[in-house]
Every structure is written in structure tokens, then in C-alpha cells.
Scaffold this motif. Structure first.
Motif, short mmCIF file in Angstrom:
data_model
loop_
_atom_site.label_atom_id
_atom_site.label_comp_id
_atom_site.label_asym_id
_atom_site.label_seq_id
_atom_site.Cartn_x
_atom_site.Cartn_y
_atom_site.Cartn_z
N UNK A 1 -2.81 7.51 5.52
CA UNK A 1 -3.66 6.74 6.72
C UNK A 1 -4.64 6.49 5.82
N UNK A 2 -5.09 6.36 4.34
CA UNK A 2 -6.64 6.09 4.27
C UNK A 2 -5.70 5.09 3.52
N UNK A 3 -4.95 5.26 2.73
CA UNK A 3 -4.43 4.15 2.04
C UNK A 3 -3.87 2.71 3.11
N UNK A 4 -3.05 3.30 3.65
CA UNK A 4 -2.81 2.28 4.29
C UNK A 4 -3.69 1.38 5.34
N UNK A 5 -5.09 1.78 5.59
CA UNK A 5 -6.15 0.84 5.58
C UNK A 5 -7.21 0.51 4.98
N UNK A 6 -6.83 0.93 3.87
CA UNK A 6 -7.23 0.16 2.72
C UNK A 6 -6.38 -1.61 2.41
N UNK A 7 -5.03 -0.98 2.92
CA UNK A 7 -4.52 -2.44 3.09
C UNK A 7 -5.09 -3.55 4.18
N UNK A 8 -5.02 -2.70 5.29
CA UNK A 8 -5.87 -3.60 5.71
C UNK A 8 -6.89 -4.09 6.17
N UNK B 1 0.87 -1.05 -0.08
CA UNK B 1 0.11 -0.04 0.02
C UNK B 1 0.82 1.16 0.04
N UNK B 2 1.85 1.44 0.85
CA UNK B 2 2.76 2.72 0.69
C UNK B 2 3.18 2.84 -0.25
N UNK B 3 3.91 1.61 -1.55
CA UNK B 3 4.43 1.65 -3.16
C UNK B 3 3.53 2.34 -3.84
N UNK B 4 1.92 1.68 -3.48
CA UNK B 4 0.60 2.68 -4.28
C UNK B 4 0.83 3.65 -3.99
N UNK B 5 0.62 4.52 -2.55
CA UNK B 5 0.56 5.52 -2.26
C UNK B 5 1.46 6.69 -2.76
N UNK B 6 2.90 6.37 -2.79
CA UNK B 6 4.35 7.13 -2.74
C UNK B 6 4.43 7.37 -4.31
N UNK B 7 3.81 6.17 -4.90
CA UNK B 7 4.03 5.89 -6.89
C UNK B 7 2.81 7.42 -7.61
N UNK B 8 1.93 7.39 -6.96
CA UNK B 8 0.65 8.03 -6.47
C UNK B 8 1.04 9.30 -6.30
N UNK B 9 1.57 9.56 -5.67
CA UNK B 9 1.97 11.26 -5.13
C UNK B 9 3.16 11.02 -5.59
N UNK C 1 12.85 11.15 3.08
CA UNK C 1 14.00 10.07 2.93
C UNK C 1 12.97 10.01 5.09
N UNK C 2 12.86 8.50 4.98
CA UNK C 2 12.32 7.88 6.21
C UNK C 2 12.67 6.63 6.57
N UNK C 3 11.87 6.01 7.79
CA UNK C 3 13.05 5.14 8.73
C UNK C 3 10.99 4.48 8.77
N UNK C 4 10.96 3.20 8.43
CA UNK C 4 9.47 2.90 7.94
C UNK C 4 9.27 1.46 8.77
N UNK C 5 8.08 1.20 9.99
CA UNK C 5 7.95 0.52 10.06
C UNK C 5 7.58 -0.79 9.10
N UNK C 6 7.69 -1.63 8.54
CA UNK C 6 6.62 -2.13 8.05
C UNK C 6 6.36 -3.58 8.72
N UNK C 7 5.08 -3.89 8.39
CA UNK C 7 4.18 -4.91 8.61
C UNK C 7 5.10 -6.45 8.20
N UNK C 8 5.61 -6.94 9.23
CA UNK C 8 6.16 -8.66 8.83
C UNK C 8 7.64 -8.36 8.69
N UNK C 9 7.89 -7.01 9.01
CA UNK C 9 9.27 -6.66 8.29
C UNK C 9 9.82 -7.11 9.62
N UNK C 10 10.97 -7.38 10.06
CA UNK C 10 11.76 -7.77 11.41
C UNK C 10 12.44 -5.97 11.49
N UNK C 11 13.24 -5.26 11.40
CA UNK C 11 14.13 -4.06 10.91
C UNK C 11 13.70 -3.25 10.34
#
Lengths: 108, 354
Positions: free
Chosen positions: B341-348, B265-273, B285-295
Motif C-alpha cells: 500500500x505504501x509503495x502504491x501511494x508513492x506512485x499516486x 510502482x508494483x514492479x519496483x516493490x516486487x523486485x525489491x521484495x 500468483x495473482x490477478x491485478x487491477x492495473x491502473x489504466x489497463x482495461x483487463x
């Protein structure tokens, strides 16, 4: 190139997580490339529906984007999707448009 | 193909006319650590460079179909870099271990960055290191007010070299430092007048240096947090950084997202933006807490160009939320946050349904 269908392999795109276990851990390992593509299609379609468009996977190497009049275009990755979507929809696809955000919140 | 660690690092040196790019380069090349550097320059300036591996570029560009400036291939650069690399491989020139590219004073550095990421031969043998912008302490404020090129050079930079502080009064130096800190809070500032600086401060700890990348990410975040609104009045999930609004149009802020992000969902959102607003998203620039990624997953980009994501072995601090620093023109922080937030909710919603 695929020997069966003659499709050139798509270039890696930064949005691809499948297989990147070094970066995404289980998030990269638990899905195959095809599963990730199908999921991308499903999420993409929730947004594209707002513009009367539909996305589908094509042979695991590209995507087909269609509008309601039946026009269709092949796109290779997400970056190429949005300019094509705007051309097929005849309008801007803006994720910051309050109407789009409201629609996403409704379908979420 | 060379592995990430064995690729040759490339430093782009940009800066406005007369801001001291060549002088900085001369100081850098005098350091033993950089003796083995090949240099590509756009023009021979007044400050002579006496270096073994020095070549000149002609500014030729190929505008790609999208037609935007940042996605332009510098064909002169492609030819020069490929040629340098093949001569290095053939043993015609010494095996340089770093490449420095000096831009013209009026150049937009984004096409240079894009060229190194896009050309299929070059990107397999070279990797981008820190982009360094020189800013003249005496005329810097004037350049910033009058020349959009100067602004762009600073926004694209990973490090800022402040020059001519030795002939500038402390008040003026403080003013330019404050302005630069607000413009690009995540780029450390190094005073380089007289060559009295450590080249490591400009070159080391880039995002592709496995041993030091955590340090670089920590620097991004602390640079952003230094400008955060101490009152936290923007609400519990977001930090306000728009107190650093330096003009009516360009500002920096940090979007913080509490829940793990769905990468698809993040990829869809950022490419669209970036498709719609890439011209106005000057840096991300950012640091992301990605679902299921340990780091933590690290992303960074300039306008339409997003570098391949990388990861950190551990979180740089106790905060496990996704934090993304944006430097934007004419975009509103709250709308951006609502949209993410709206795009992330779509995936959830999709995950629950499945």
C-alpha cells in the motif's frame, strides 16, 4: 546494438509495460518506453533516497546508481538494481522494514 | 521466434523418492494425447519406461553470480533440450509436440523452471506448462515432515498427483489431502492410482493456454478463498488465509488491494521484495487491477523468478480488486500489505504532483 553509441539492447524484463498494449491496454500505449523508464526512476528515487542513493536513466538502455560518496554502478533492470543498491548503500534494502514503510507513507 | 501459442509446452514432473513419478509418466505417455511427447529423465528407475523419445540427463549445474539455488542454470538440461530441438528441426527425430522432464526425487524443481525461462534459445521455442508433483498417499506426510525437498516440490507444483491411494486407507488419504490443500491451496489435486484419471486434469488449462487460462486463474482464487477466514476479522480490505498455517514457518495468504495498482510502482516493490526475501517468497500468483489497463493482469512466479505477465480478456468473477496469493516462509501478511500500500501511494502522489 545501437549504431550510434554501441549500447547493446537490454533484455525485456517482466516489469516493462510500455508497448505491451495486448496486456496493459492504454497503460502500455499511453507511455513510451522512455517515459516509463523516467517514471520508474522517479518512483525508485523516492525509495532510494532513504538509503542515500540516486538513480538516473542512461541512454534509455540502462540506469546509473550513485551513492553520496560518488561511487556509481550501471544496472540494466530492476532485478539488478536492488543487489547493487545494497552494495552501494552498505545495508539491506528491505521493503518490509517498518522504517522504510513509514518513510514511504510520509513521502506519499 | 515461435509465437506463444506455437511454442512446445514443457511439463516438469517432480516428486519425492518412490512417490510414483515414473509410474505417472508411464500412464500419461499411454494416453493418445501424449504419444508425441519427448521425455528427459534424470535416472532410470525400477519402473521401466518404453518410449520412443527418451533421453537421460546428468545433473550438472552452473551457479549464477547471485549464488541462490533457484537461479541456477541446469547446464545438462540446456544441452539436452537444445540438442533435442535441433534434431527435431533436422528431422532426425519425430516432431514431438510436448516435452516432459522428470526430476530426481531429491531435486529442487526451481532451477529447472529457471532454465526454461532463462536460456535464450530454449525460451524462444519452449514454454512452461504445468509443473506436476507426485505425492505418495502412504508416505507423503512423513516426507513432508522430514524432507524440505518434498515441501519445495509441492509448493512449486501447479498440479498435485496423489499416488497409491488404492493401497491406503481413507483416513490417511483424507489427512494427506487436507495437508496438501493447506500447503498449496491453488494446486488442484488429482488421484492417479491405477492410471484411472484424465491426463487433461494434469496437463490442460495452464496459464499459457489462451482458451483455458481464465479457468486456471479462477482455480487459484477459489483455492485461496476456500481457506479464507469466514469471519473476515482482518478488516475490510484483506482476506485472512493464515488459518491454514501448517507449520510455524510456511503459510499461505491472499493480499487484496482495493485501489488500482500502479504497474511501475508494483514492479519496483516486487523486485525489491524478491531481492531481499526471494528465498522466503515460495510462490506468488495473482490477478491485478492495473491502473489504466482495461483487463486484469496475471502474474505468477516461484521465488526470484517472475514469469512475463499475461492478461485475461475479462475478470473471472464480479470482484475487481487485485488479489495476490502468497506462499511464504517466515513473512508476515500485515507487513506485506502495508508495504504494498505504501509503495502504491508513492506512485499516486507522483501522479497527482505531475
Amino acid at each position: 546494438m545501437c549504431g550510434l553509441c554501441g549500447v547493446l539492447g537490454a533484455e525485456d524484463h517482466w516489469t516493462d509495460a510500455a508497448g505491451s498494449t495486448r496486456i496493459f491496454g492504454n497503460a502500455g500505449a499511453s507511455r513510451t518506453r522512455r517515459q516509463e523508464r523516467l517514471r520508474r526512476v522517479a518512483i525508485g528515487n523516492k525509495i532510494l533516497a532513504h538509503y542515500g542513493l540516486k538513480l538516473s536513466d542512461w541512454q534509455g538502455s540502462a540506469y546509473i546508481l550513485r551513492n553520496r560518496t560518488g561511487r556509481q554502478e550501471i544496472v540494466h533492470n530492476l532485478a539488478a538494481l536492488w543487489p547493487t543498491a545494497e552494495a552501494l548503500a552498505g545495508r539491506r534494502c528491505d521493503p518490509l522494514d517498518p522504517e522504510v514503510i513509514a518513510a514511504m507513507n510520509r513521502s506519499g | 521466434m515461435a509465437s506463444g501459442d506455437s511454442k512446445i509446452p514443457v511439463n516438469v514432473i517432480t516428486g519425492f523418492l518412490g512417490s510414483g513419478k515414473t509410474t505417472l509418466l508411464r500412464h500419461l505417455l499411454a494416453s493418445p494425447r501424449l504419444a508425441n511427447t519427448a521425455v528427459l529423465i534424470n535416472e532410470f528407475g525400477e519402473v521401466g519406461l518404453d518410449h520412443l523419445l527418451l533421453e537421460r540427463l546428468d545433473e550438472e549445474t552452473i551457479v549464477l553470480q547471485s549464488g541462490c539455488v533457484c537461479c541456477t542454470i541446469r547446464s545438462d538440461l540446456v544441452t539436452a533440450v537444445r540438442d533435442l530441438f535441433s534434431r527435431r528441426e533436422l528431422g532426425v527425430i519425430p516432431p514431438f509436440d510436448r516435452l516432459a522432464v522428470e526430476t530426481t526425487g531429491l531435486a529442487d524443481p526451481a532451477p529447472i523452471v529457471f532454465t526454461f525461462m532463462a536460456d535464450p534459445v530454449i525460451r524462444h521455442h519452449f514454454r512452461l506448462g504445468n509443473t506436476i508433483a507426485t505425492v505418495d498417499a502412504i508416505n507423503g506426510l512423513l516426507h513432508l515432515d522430514q524432507n524440505p525437498e518434498s515441501m519445495k516440490q509441492i509448493l512449486v507444483a501447479d498440479r498435485i498427483a496423489l499416488t497409491k491411494t488404492d493401497i491406503c486407507d481413507t483416513e490417511q488419504t483424507a489427512a494427506i489431502k487436507a495437508r496438501l490443500g493447506r500447503l498449496n491451496p491453488s494446486a488442484p489435486l488429482v488421484e492417479t492410482a491405477g492410471g484411472d484419471f484424465d491426463p487433461e486434469d494434469l496437463l490442460a488449462a495452464d496459464l499459457h493456454d489462451p482458451a483455458r487460462k481464465a479457468e486456471e486463474v479462477r482455480r487459484w482464487l477459489s483455492g485461496a478463498e476456500a481457506l479464507a477466514d469466514p469471519t473476515g476479522e482482518a478488516g475490510h480490505t484483506h482476506r485472512r488465509l493464515d488459518v491454514n498455517r501448517h507449520s510455524a514457518r510456511i503459510h499461505a495468504f491472499c493480499v487484496t488491494h482495493d485501489r488500482p495498482l500502479d504497474w511501475t510502482a508494483f514492479g519496483v516493490w516486487l523486485t525489491m521484495l524478491l531481492n531481499r526475501h526471494g528465498e522466503n517468497v515460495l510462490r506468488v500468483k495473482g490477478i491485478l487491477n492495473v491502473l489504466d489497463a482495461p483487463t486484469p493482469v496475471v502474474i505468477h512466479g516461484v521465488q526470484h523468478l517472475i514469469h512475463p505477465p499475461t492478461h485475461l480478456d475479462s475478470w473471472p468473477d464480479g470482484d475487481r480488486r487485485s488479489r495476490i496469493v502468497f506462499i511464504v516462509r517466515d513473512l508476515d501478511r500485515a507487513t506485506l500489505e502495508r508495504s504494498l500500500a505504501a509503495f502504491n501511494c508513492l506512485a499516486e502522489a507522483g501522479s497527482k504532483a505531475a
